[in-house]
Design a protein around this motif. Structure first.
Motif, PDB file in Angstrom:
ATOM      1  N   SER A 159      87.619  42.403  18.236  1.00 34.15           N
ATOM      2  CA  SER A 159      86.931  42.490  18.106  1.00 34.15           C
ATOM      3  C   SER A 159      85.577  41.298  18.788  1.00 34.15           C
ATOM      4  O   SER A 159      84.570  41.388  19.811  1.00 34.15           O
ATOM      5  CB  SER A 159      86.209  42.398  16.803  1.00 34.15           C
ATOM      6  OG  SER A 159      86.686  41.527  16.156  1.00 34.15           O
ATOM      7  N   ASP A 160      86.572  40.379  19.218  1.00 36.26           N
ATOM      8  CA  ASP A 160      86.394  39.441  19.564  1.00 36.26           C
ATOM      9  C   ASP A 160      86.866  38.750  21.254  1.00 36.26           C
ATOM     10  O   ASP A 160      86.348  38.189  21.948  1.00 36.26           O
ATOM     11  CB  ASP A 160      87.023  37.630  19.122  1.00 36.26           C
ATOM     12  CG  ASP A 160      88.202  38.023  18.875  1.00 36.26           C
ATOM     13  OD1 ASP A 160      88.358  39.343  19.652  1.00 36.26           O
ATOM     14  OD2 ASP A 160      89.085  36.955  19.071  1.00 36.26           O
ATOM     15  N   ASN A 161      86.695  40.206  21.384  1.00 37.01           N
ATOM     16  CA  ASN A 161      86.769  40.687  22.996  1.00 37.01           C
ATOM     17  C   ASN A 161      88.254  40.324  24.049  1.00 37.01           C
ATOM     18  O   ASN A 161      87.918  40.005  24.537  1.00 37.01           O
ATOM     19  CB  ASN A 161      85.643  40.111  24.492  1.00 37.01           C
ATOM     20  CG  ASN A 161      84.821  40.888  25.258  1.00 37.01           C
ATOM     21  OD1 ASN A 161      85.354  42.212  24.808  1.00 37.01           O
ATOM     22  ND2 ASN A 161      85.191  40.408  26.277  1.00 37.01           N
ATOM     23  N   ASN A 162      88.887  39.683  23.133  1.00 33.59           N
ATOM     24  CA  ASN A 162      90.241  38.893  23.381  1.00 33.59           C
ATOM     25  C   ASN A 162      91.295  39.871  23.562  1.00 33.59           C
ATOM     26  O   ASN A 162      91.179  41.167  22.961  1.00 33.59           O
ATOM     27  CB  ASN A 162      90.728  37.962  22.808  1.00 33.59           C
ATOM     28  CG  ASN A 162      90.034  36.185  22.729  1.00 33.59           C
ATOM     29  OD1 ASN A 162      89.536  36.480  23.480  1.00 33.59           O
ATOM     30  ND2 ASN A 162      89.821  35.495  21.378  1.00 33.59           N
TER      31      ASN A 162
END
Length: 290
Positions: A159-162
């Motif tokens: 969800s944090d784009n990692n």
């Protein structure tokens, strides 16, 4: 023993002459072998492209399509190599290569057990319908959207784009939770109210509040409300309801919306949400001693 330079030089010239004669005699076969191998290399590329196009409309994973295309290409090249060895009349060399390949394959297999396990697991995952590109999954304490499955790892975007790369073996051997297998997700929200609260009023207020903020909930009966325990400072309850989404992000957004709406409704109706309070009892002469 006297080393005769003239004899050694003559022996070397004779050997070179025999090699040149052999090369001239076998020159047509060598040229034919080079032509055949060149054709095989070009053919392997076309086989790979045609296989990819044929599998493009299938339901196989992209990684599995790539594996099949590469395997067929390698098989064409190996077949061409055997033809080349046959043209050059190197049957003994071919037997030696096959024997060496068996020993080397065993050594490589023992040395690369982990990598081979991930490769095999990647092939298996490519056939499994319970995990595919775009699914939101939870595996090995990581959660995110599946964006790639190759022969080494499953790549998920959190969800944090990692990006997280989980080895295929771990995904296959450990429990896997797929949020995208159903059309709905359940939101579970826990809270508590003061002991002086009207419990029936709180229940009705929470159900009405949730219904008014989510379009897919048609009536308050679809909202599950349960009091769970008498806590130290509050009477705790749990409410559950469904949303039309399988994404963990949407699940958190729905939970946030419900929390804000319930808190606002409680404030408007003077319903207290208690929090733990610690009371300190100090000796009467404490201040004097300090």
């Amino acid at each position: 023993m006297i080393f005769n330079i003239d004899e050694a030089w003559e022996e070397m010239i004779n050997r070179l002459s025999s090699w040149v004669d052999s090369l001239i005699v076998n020159l047509p076969n060598i040229i034919l072998a080079l032509v055949v191998f060149t054709i095989v290399i070009i053919l392997s590329k076309y086989v790979s492209k045609i296989t990819w196009k044929l599998l493009e409309k299938s339901s196989l994973q992209r990684s599995m399509k790539s594996v099949i295309a590469k395997l067929l290409s390698i098989m064409v090249i190996l077949t061409g190599l055997f033809l080349v060895l046959g043209i050059l009349d190197l049957s003994k060399t071919l037997n030696t290569i096959l024997a060496g390949a068996g020993v080397a394959g065993l050594a490589v297999g023992l040395a690369l057990q982990g990598a081979l396990a991930n490769t095999f697991s990647g092939i298996v995952l490519s056939y499994i319908k319970h995990i595919k590109f775009g699914d939101w999954i939870e595996s090995n304490n990581y959660e995110g959207e599946v964006i790639d499955i190759d022969l080494r790892a499953v790549t998920i975007k959190q969800s944090d784009n990692n990006l997280v790369y989980i080895p295929n073996k771990l995904v296959l051997e450990n429990p896997l939770r797929n949020f995208s297998t159903t059309a709905q997700s359940r939101v579970i929200l826990k809270c508590g109210v003061g002991y002086s609260s009207d419990l029936e009023f709180v229940r009705d207020l929470v159900c009405k509040t949730i219904k008014s903020h989510f379009e897919n909930i048609e009536n308050t009966k679809e909202v599950i409300f349960l009091y769970t325990e008498f806590g130290d400072s509050s009477i705790n309850f749990e409410t559950r309801f469904w949303i039309q989404s399988t994404s963990a992000i949407e699940l958190l957004k729905a939970k946030t919306t419900a929390m804000i709406a319930i808190k606002k409704a409680f404030d408007q109706n003077n319903i207290n949400i208690p929090f733990p309070i610690r009371t300190l009892d100090l000796p009467k002469d404490f201040m004097k001693s300090t």
